[in-house]
Design a protein around this motif. Structure first.
Motif, short mmCIF file in Angstrom:
data_model
loop_
_atom_site.label_atom_id
_atom_site.label_comp_id
_atom_site.label_asym_id
_atom_site.label_seq_id
_atom_site.Cartn_x
_atom_site.Cartn_y
_atom_site.Cartn_z
N GLU A 1 36.32 38.50 25.49
CA GLU A 1 36.55 39.93 25.64
C GLU A 1 36.25 40.40 27.06
OE1 GLU A 1 35.06 44.15 23.67
OE2 GLU A 1 34.47 42.26 22.73
N VAL A 2 35.14 39.93 27.62
CA VAL A 2 34.78 40.33 28.98
C VAL A 2 35.77 39.73 29.98
CG1 VAL A 2 33.02 40.11 30.79
CG2 VAL A 2 32.35 40.73 28.47
N LYS A 3 36.15 38.48 29.77
CA LYS A 3 37.13 37.86 30.66
C LYS A 3 38.45 38.61 30.63
CE LYS A 3 35.19 33.21 30.51
NZ LYS A 3 35.38 31.83 30.06
N LYS A 4 38.88 39.03 29.44
CA LYS A 4 40.13 39.79 29.29
C LYS A 4 40.02 41.13 30.02
CE LYS A 4 43.08 41.81 25.73
NZ LYS A 4 43.23 42.08 24.30
N THR A 5 38.89 41.80 29.89
CA THR A 5 38.68 43.08 30.56
C THR A 5 38.72 42.92 32.08
OG1 THR A 5 37.35 43.88 28.71
CG2 THR A 5 37.10 45.04 30.81
N ILE A 6 38.11 41.86 32.58
CA ILE A 6 38.13 41.60 34.03
C ILE A 6 39.55 41.36 34.51
CG2 ILE A 6 37.45 39.93 35.80
CD1 ILE A 6 34.75 39.69 34.29
N LYS A 7 40.36 40.61 33.75
CA LYS A 7 41.76 40.38 34.12
C LYS A 7 42.53 41.70 34.16
CE LYS A 7 42.30 35.66 32.45
NZ LYS A 7 42.93 34.79 31.43
N GLN A 8 42.29 42.56 33.16
CA GLN A 8 42.97 43.86 33.13
C GLN A 8 42.57 44.71 34.32
OE1 GLN A 8 41.78 45.24 29.26
NE2 GLN A 8 43.61 44.44 28.25
N LEU A 9 41.30 44.68 34.68
CA LEU A 9 40.84 45.44 35.85
C LEU A 9 41.48 44.93 37.13
CD1 LEU A 9 37.05 45.89 35.00
CD2 LEU A 9 38.77 47.69 35.15
N SER B 1 45.02 46.15 37.19
CA SER B 1 45.03 47.58 37.51
C SER B 1 44.79 47.80 39.00
CB SER B 1 43.96 48.31 36.70
OG SER B 1 44.26 48.26 35.33
#
Length: 109
Positions: free
Chosen positions: A71-79, A82
């Motif tokens: 979940e954290v890795k996915k959020t970092i990729k999205q950031l 962006s």
């Protein structure tokens, strides 16, 4: 229950058990201090400190696991995506501004 959920439950249960022990030791510490048994108070305080060290270690382990989670890795990729998109938009705005300035200069002539 998944392995991750069981591990999280175990961490929570361990944390609660440690806190309960600290609570009990704190009461014993107060009793020792009230009876002026300073040698016993020092031993109890040492045990309390050891439990706090265990809590710190448990927190560090939890943070390490969280950092490695999907979940954290996915959020970092999205950031990152962006951020790249924002940089692209900033470049477009800069190019548009430059074009408007050039157009304004032509109109003024």
């Amino acid at each position: 229950m998944s392995t991750t959920q069981r591990a999280e439950r175990l961490r929570i249960d361990t944390r609660l058990a440690i806190l309960e022990n600290v609570k009990t030791l704190s009461r014993q510490l107060n009793t020792a201090l009230e009876s002026s048994d300073f040698e016993e108070a020092i031993k109890i305080q040492t045990n309390i400190n050891a439990f706090h060290d265990q809590l710190d270690e448990l927190s560090r382990i939890s943070l390490d696991l969280l950092e490695e989670s999907d979940e954290v890795k996915k959020t970092i990729k999205q950031l990152r995506r962006s951020t790249d998109n924002l940089e692209d938009e900033a470049d477009k705005i800069t190019n548009l501004e430059s074009a408007v300035e050039k157009g304004a200069a032509i109109v003024k002539k």
